[in-house]
Scaffold this motif. Structure first.
Motif, PDB file in Angstrom:
ATOM      1  N   GLU A  84       0.824  -1.213   0.000  1.00 51.45           N
ATOM      2  CA  GLU A  84       0.000   0.000   0.000  1.00 51.45           C
ATOM      3  C   GLU A  84       0.858   1.263   0.000  1.00 51.45           C
ATOM      4  OE1 GLU A  84      -2.640   0.005   3.279  1.00 51.45           O
ATOM      5  OE2 GLU A  84      -3.737  -1.797   2.655  1.00 51.45           O
ATOM      6  N   GLN A  85       1.969   1.200   0.732  1.00 49.74           N
ATOM      7  CA  GLN A  85       2.839   2.366   0.859  1.00 49.74           C
ATOM      8  C   GLN A  85       3.821   2.499  -0.303  1.00 49.74           C
ATOM      9  OE1 GLN A  85       2.468   4.671   3.418  1.00 49.74           O
ATOM     10  NE2 GLN A  85       0.629   3.422   3.751  1.00 49.74           N
ATOM     11  N   GLY A  86       3.736   1.584  -1.279  1.00 49.66           N
ATOM     12  CA  GLY A  86       4.618   1.646  -2.435  1.00 49.66           C
ATOM     13  C   GLY A  86       6.031   1.182  -2.156  1.00 49.66           C
ATOM     14  N   ARG A  89       6.703  -3.786  -4.877  1.00 51.21           N
ATOM     15  CA  ARG A  89       5.979  -3.694  -6.149  1.00 51.21           C
ATOM     16  C   ARG A  89       4.997  -4.845  -6.352  1.00 51.21           C
ATOM     17  NH1 ARG A  89      11.142  -5.555  -7.395  1.00 51.21           N
ATOM     18  NH2 ARG A  89      11.211  -7.539  -8.536  1.00 51.21           N
TER      19      ARG A  89
END
Length: 333
Positions: A84-86, A89
């Motif tokens: 969610e926080q990137g 990947r």
């Protein structure tokens, strides 16, 4: 290191590191330098090594299946948050085929108290502490619930009077639907020592009716008459009306063992922990010939886990089975 991570790194909201003791700051800085980049989890070999580590306890032995499942879910939630926080990947766990190693820890028959020993221990609880403070007397019913009804400690702590039927004579009933496990203030959503959770292994809001033997009903009625209930209806509470901490009833139990057991038994594992009262209850029911399905329903276990876990505590079952088979065959002679 574990204390530094537990109390300073893995809590929300995270405390300011500059307010930590010097040894904690050193440990956290070392952990930061020694930790691998999060993206390394995308390597299946690394992810598999992490999952394999979740199977083990600190001593290197295989953890219980429930512990493995809990740890895996914690990892899954952490990975999802990272996605969610990137920070990742993709889902690295999805690329690894991994199963929980099934283990069932069998109950040591030496911890099981017979009915006479259990009654002696419960009586001894009432003599712990002064009569005025009633440190032991107010907990007799708590321990009795673990023995006569097979309750888990976190279930017994959470029992409330409105959820009980306590007749003047005969069997009663308790409807269990919440537990009060002790997690610590830093690990609960409310900031309190105990969380309010559902029953173990069941959906939140599910219930479990538990029959209460007359002897237990009488003890719970006496407890209510003597000490009343907590503000929320709990039958058992500390001197200030709060939720009982495990350390509180553990201390009382150990003192009661010293009063009740002779030296030869005091050094053995017999009823060494309050939880052993539950083990004693379930073993007694099974040995009395109660149908395992009924025992499992009352205890909140599956029949498979019940029979595997208590396999070493079943005595004379083969003899009874042989007699029943022989009697049936004799009917056709």
């Amino acid at each position: 290191m574990r204390q530094a991570l537990r109390n300073w790194a893995f809590v929300v909201p995270r405390p300011e590191q500059r307010t930590a003791p010097s040894d904690v700051r050193l440990a956290l800085r070392w952990a930061e330098r020694a930790s691998r980049p999060l993206t390394d989890l995308m390597d299946p070999a690394v992810m598999r090594a992490v999952l394999q580590a979740l199977r083990l306890k600190q001593d290197g032995t295989v953890a219980a299946a429930e512990t493995q499942r809990h740890q895996r879910m914690t990892l899954v939630n952490a990975v999802r948050y990272a996605i969610e926080q990137g920070m990742l990947r993709g889902d690295p766990i999805a690329n690894v085929s991994w199963r929980i190693a099934k283990t069932v820890k069998q109950v040591d028959p030496r911890v099981v108290a017979n009915p006479a020993q259990a009654r002696s221990l419960l009586c001894a609880v009432s003599y712990v502490g002064s009569h005025r403070r009633a440190r032991g007397r107010r907990l007799v019913g708590l321990f009795a619930g673990m023995y006569y009804a097979g309750l888990r400690p976190e279930e017994a702590v959470a029992v409330t009077l409105p959820d009980c039927v306590l007749p003047a004579e005969g069997w009663g009933r308790a409807i269990l639907h919440i537990t009060r496990p002790q997690a610590g203030k830093k690990w609960t959503d409310t900031g309190r020592l105990h969380d309010e959770c559902g029953l173990k292994g069941r959906p939140l809001g599910d219930t479990r009716p538990v029959p209460l033997p007359p002897e237990l009903v009488a003890q719970w009625r006496e407890s209510v008459l003597t000490f009343g209930t907590a503000d929320d209806g709990r039958l058992f509470f500390n001197e200030r009306g709060g939720i009982l901490a495990s350390s509180t009833y553990d201390r009382v139990w150990h003192e009661a063992r010293e009063l009740a057991l002779p030296p030869g038994l005091l050094s053995t594992p017999l009823a060494a922990r309050p939880y052993d009262l539950r083990h004693s209850a379930l073993s007694t029911w099974l040995n009395a010939g109660v149908d395992p399905t009924e025992v499992a329903e009352r205890a909140g276990n599956s029949v498979e886990v019940l029979m595997t876990k208590y396999a070493k505590c079943l005595y004379g079952r083969a003899t009874i089975a042989n007699q029943r088979i022989e009697a049936l065959l004799d009917e056709y002679d």
